[in-house]
Design a protein around this motif. Structure first.
Motif, PDB file in Angstrom:
ATOM      1  N   SER A  12       0.915  -1.306   0.001  1.00  0.00           N
ATOM      2  CA  SER A  12       0.048   0.087   0.098  1.00  0.00           C
ATOM      3  C   SER A  12       0.811   1.390  -0.092  1.00  0.00           C
ATOM      4  N   PHE A  13       0.180   2.646  -0.198  1.00  0.00           N
ATOM      5  CA  PHE A  13       1.083   3.641  -0.285  1.00  0.00           C
ATOM      6  C   PHE A  13       1.824   3.908   1.385  1.00  0.00           C
ATOM      7  N   THR A  14       1.129   3.502   2.346  1.00  0.00           N
ATOM      8  CA  THR A  14       1.999   3.830   3.467  1.00  0.00           C
ATOM      9  C   THR A  14       2.724   2.619   3.581  1.00  0.00           C
ATOM     10  N   GLY A  15       2.593   1.499   3.332  1.00  0.00           N
ATOM     11  CA  GLY A  15       3.213   0.186   3.362  1.00  0.00           C
ATOM     12  C   GLY A  15       4.591   0.382   2.894  1.00  0.00           C
ATOM     13  N   ILE A  65       2.230  -4.350  12.276  1.00  0.00           N
ATOM     14  CA  ILE A  65       1.393  -3.291  11.925  1.00  0.00           C
ATOM     15  C   ILE A  65       0.302  -3.818  11.000  1.00  0.00           C
ATOM     16  N   ASN A  66      -0.776  -3.525  10.850  1.00  0.00           N
ATOM     17  CA  ASN A  66      -1.866  -3.964  10.131  1.00  0.00           C
ATOM     18  C   ASN A  66      -2.300  -2.670   9.162  1.00  0.00           C
ATOM     19  N   LEU A  67      -1.720  -2.769   7.978  1.00  0.00           N
ATOM     20  CA  LEU A  67      -2.416  -1.699   6.966  1.00  0.00           C
ATOM     21  C   LEU A  67      -3.159  -2.213   6.075  1.00  0.00           C
ATOM     22  N   ALA A  68      -3.566  -3.481   5.968  1.00  0.00           N
ATOM     23  CA  ALA A  68      -4.323  -4.354   5.022  1.00  0.00           C
ATOM     24  C   ALA A  68      -5.619  -3.941   5.279  1.00  0.00           C
ATOM     25  N   GLY A  69      -6.100  -3.577   3.993  1.00  0.00           N
ATOM     26  CA  GLY A  69      -7.556  -2.983   4.093  1.00  0.00           C
ATOM     27  C   GLY A  69      -7.937  -2.249   2.739  1.00  0.00           C
ATOM     28  N   ILE A  70      -9.065  -1.722   2.929  1.00  0.00           N
ATOM     29  CA  ILE A  70      -9.665  -0.562   1.908  1.00  0.00           C
ATOM     30  C   ILE A  70      -9.821   0.620   2.380  1.00  0.00           C
ATOM     31  N   SER A  71      -9.107   1.488   1.768  1.00  0.00           N
ATOM     32  CA  SER A  71      -8.795   2.925   2.578  1.00  0.00           C
ATOM     33  C   SER A  71      -9.877   4.029   1.676  1.00  0.00           C
ATOM     34  N   PHE A  72     -10.105   3.611   0.409  1.00  0.00           N
ATOM     35  CA  PHE A  72     -10.872   4.889  -0.301  1.00  0.00           C
ATOM     36  C   PHE A  72     -12.295   4.863  -0.136  1.00  0.00           C
ATOM     37  N   VAL A  73     -12.689   5.874   0.530  1.00  0.00           N
ATOM     38  CA  VAL A  73     -14.193   5.841   1.004  1.00  0.00           C
ATOM     39  C   VAL A  73     -15.251   5.517  -0.079  1.00  0.00           C
ATOM     40  N   SER A  74     -14.750   5.823  -1.181  1.00  0.00           N
ATOM     41  CA  SER A  74     -15.979   5.663  -2.310  1.00  0.00           C
ATOM     42  C   SER A  74     -15.946   4.293  -2.929  1.00  0.00           C
ATOM     43  N   HIS A  75     -15.154   3.208  -2.204  1.00  0.00           N
ATOM     44  CA  HIS A  75     -15.055   2.193  -2.974  1.00  0.00           C
ATOM     45  C   HIS A  75     -16.621   1.568  -3.220  1.00  0.00           C
ATOM     46  N   ASN A  76     -16.791   0.921  -4.103  1.00  0.00           N
ATOM     47  CA  ASN A  76     -18.160   0.657  -4.663  1.00  0.00           C
ATOM     48  C   ASN A  76     -18.622  -0.612  -4.289  1.00  0.00           C
ATOM     49  N   ASN A  77     -18.046  -1.342  -3.312  1.00  0.00           N
ATOM     50  CA  ASN A  77     -18.613  -2.401  -2.785  1.00  0.00           C
ATOM     51  C   ASN A  77     -18.685  -2.554  -1.109  1.00  0.00           C
ATOM     52  N   ASN A  78     -19.735  -2.033  -0.626  1.00  0.00           N
ATOM     53  CA  ASN A  78     -19.978  -1.878   0.898  1.00  0.00           C
ATOM     54  C   ASN A  78     -19.405  -3.307   1.606  1.00  0.00           C
ATOM     55  N   ASN A  79     -20.000  -4.406   1.110  1.00  0.00           N
ATOM     56  CA  ASN A  79     -19.615  -5.716   1.939  1.00  0.00           C
ATOM     57  C   ASN A  79     -18.058  -5.674   2.025  1.00  0.00           C
ATOM     58  N   THR A 164      -0.453  12.461   3.370  1.00  0.00           N
ATOM     59  CA  THR A 164      -0.085  12.439   2.156  1.00  0.00           C
ATOM     60  C   THR A 164       1.385  12.308   1.667  1.00  0.00           C
ATOM     61  N   GLY A 165       1.775  12.057   0.638  1.00  0.00           N
ATOM     62  CA  GLY A 165       3.095  12.082  -0.026  1.00  0.00           C
ATOM     63  C   GLY A 165       3.176  11.435  -1.276  1.00  0.00           C
ATOM     64  N   PHE A 204       5.721  11.915   8.732  1.00  0.00           N
ATOM     65  CA  PHE A 204       5.409  11.972  10.158  1.00  0.00           C
ATOM     66  C   PHE A 204       4.678  11.044  10.550  1.00  0.00           C
ATOM     67  N   VAL A 205       3.980  10.134   9.894  1.00  0.00           N
ATOM     68  CA  VAL A 205       3.075   9.080  10.224  1.00  0.00           C
ATOM     69  C   VAL A 205       4.215   7.957  10.540  1.00  0.00           C
ATOM     70  N   CYS A 206       5.181   7.674   9.442  1.00  0.00           N
ATOM     71  CA  CYS A 206       6.231   6.559   9.905  1.00  0.00           C
ATOM     72  C   CYS A 206       7.065   6.950  11.145  1.00  0.00           C
ATOM     73  N   GLU A 207       7.201   7.999  11.281  1.00  0.00           N
ATOM     74  CA  GLU A 207       7.892   8.325  12.793  1.00  0.00           C
ATOM     75  C   GLU A 207       7.158   7.993  13.944  1.00  0.00           C
ATOM     76  N   ALA A 208       5.776   8.436  13.923  1.00  0.00           N
ATOM     77  CA  ALA A 208       4.920   8.222  14.815  1.00  0.00           C
ATOM     78  C   ALA A 208       4.547   6.682  15.095  1.00  0.00           C
ATOM     79  N   TYR A 209       4.635   5.631  14.145  1.00  0.00           N
ATOM     80  CA  TYR A 209       4.324   4.382  14.125  1.00  0.00           C
ATOM     81  C   TYR A 209       5.545   3.722  14.808  1.00  0.00           C
TER      82      TYR A 209
END
Length: 293
Positions: A12-15, A65-79, A164-165, A204-209
């Protein structure tokens, strides 16, 4: 012996940023990917509990550190939000229990969207969560389920605010704006550009983690926030200077929310209490880095 960190969702982007960050600090970095496998990266669908259990047994990570998942709010499958962000995330905790392995720290990544519409300018952890979309609801249900494992595992829940980054998808606001400048677009459609939001740098996020996994903090939910509000208008102004031309901003009413709060940031007080203040680069530098990349 080098410390081992397992990052689920490492591609992922963060990963990608977090992987490089920890490698540069001397950690042995392992990861999971939904589609690829390579040295120290395991192909794994976290909704398949047996697979993630095998990986935990094999690696025995010091930190997870669990980053796996869907992070785009407008993803078209709510399930998918609940299948992956809720059930899949808890599978990771179940896998640790089943593998009889207790990492020194497990970071379960939630989201600031769990707060929902609070009609307040500063959001802190004392607020009752009121998620207003399926993404936020899936993250909040993950948080609720995680609490049942607090006595068994060293878990910390984090609620990141916007960041962002380089490498972030143009589905997200800041990369979308920058891509318009990279393409020399004459116009861009946005909502209310006078609002102020957190747009932290991924560094900033990486340093915090890093500080959080090495801290004694556990069994709670923390904002991953800086309290730094960035006005969208200032982002446009910075980009006009960086790209050396002025873009025309067209207000699209579909992007304007009713009763929108002018300034909305997270309180970093609790986070900084446990790990100290985390500094970050100026927003103009982040924008320049992303534009040049």
């Amino acid at each position: 012996m080098k410390r081992k960190v397992l990052i689920t969702g490492i591609e992922s982007f963060t990963g990608r940023h977090l992987s490089l960050f920890f490698k540069n600090l001397g950690y042995n970095v392992y990861g999971t990917s939904l589609v690829n496998s390579s040295k120290r990266v395991y192909k794994c669908d976290i909704t398949v509990k047996e697979k993630i259990t095998e990986i935990i047994k094999d690696i025995k990570p010091d930190y997870l550190i669990n980053l796996a998942g869907i992070s785009f709010v407008s993803h078209n499958n709510n399930n998918d939000f609940y299948r992956i962000n809720s059930v899949g995330a808890i599978n990771i905790l179940e896998a640790c229990v089943k593998a009889e392995h207790k990492p020194k720290k497990i970071i379960m990544v939630s989201s600031a969207t769990v707060y929902g519409n609070q009609e307040m300018e500063i959001l802190d952890e004392s607020l009752h969560c009121r998620p207003s979309n399926h993404y936020g609801a899936s993250k909040y249900s993950m948080e609720c389920l995680c609490s049942a494992y607090f006595q068994k595992l060293n878990i910390l829940i984090v609620r990141p605010f916007n960041y962002t980054g380089i490498g972030q998808s143009i589905d997200f606001l800041i990369p979308k704006i920058i891509s318009h400048y990279q393409n020399n677009s004459k116009t861009i459609e946005l909502g209310n550009i006078n609002v102020s939001r957190e747009f932290n740098d991924v560094g900033f996020v990486c340093e915090a983690y890093k500080r959080l996994i090495e801290s004694d903090t556990k069994s709670m939910a923390l904002n991953l926030a800086s309290g730094r509000g960035v006005q969208l208008l200032s982002v446009i102004q910075h980009m006009n200077k960086i790209a050396k031309y002025k873009i025309e901003v067209l207000v699209n009413q579909h992007f304007v929310r009713d009763n929108e709060i002018n300034s909305l940031v997270g309180s970093p007080d609790l986070l900084f209490k446990f790990i100290g203040k985390v500094e970050q680069k100026d927003m103009s530098i982040t924008l320049r880095d992303m534009y040049d990349a």
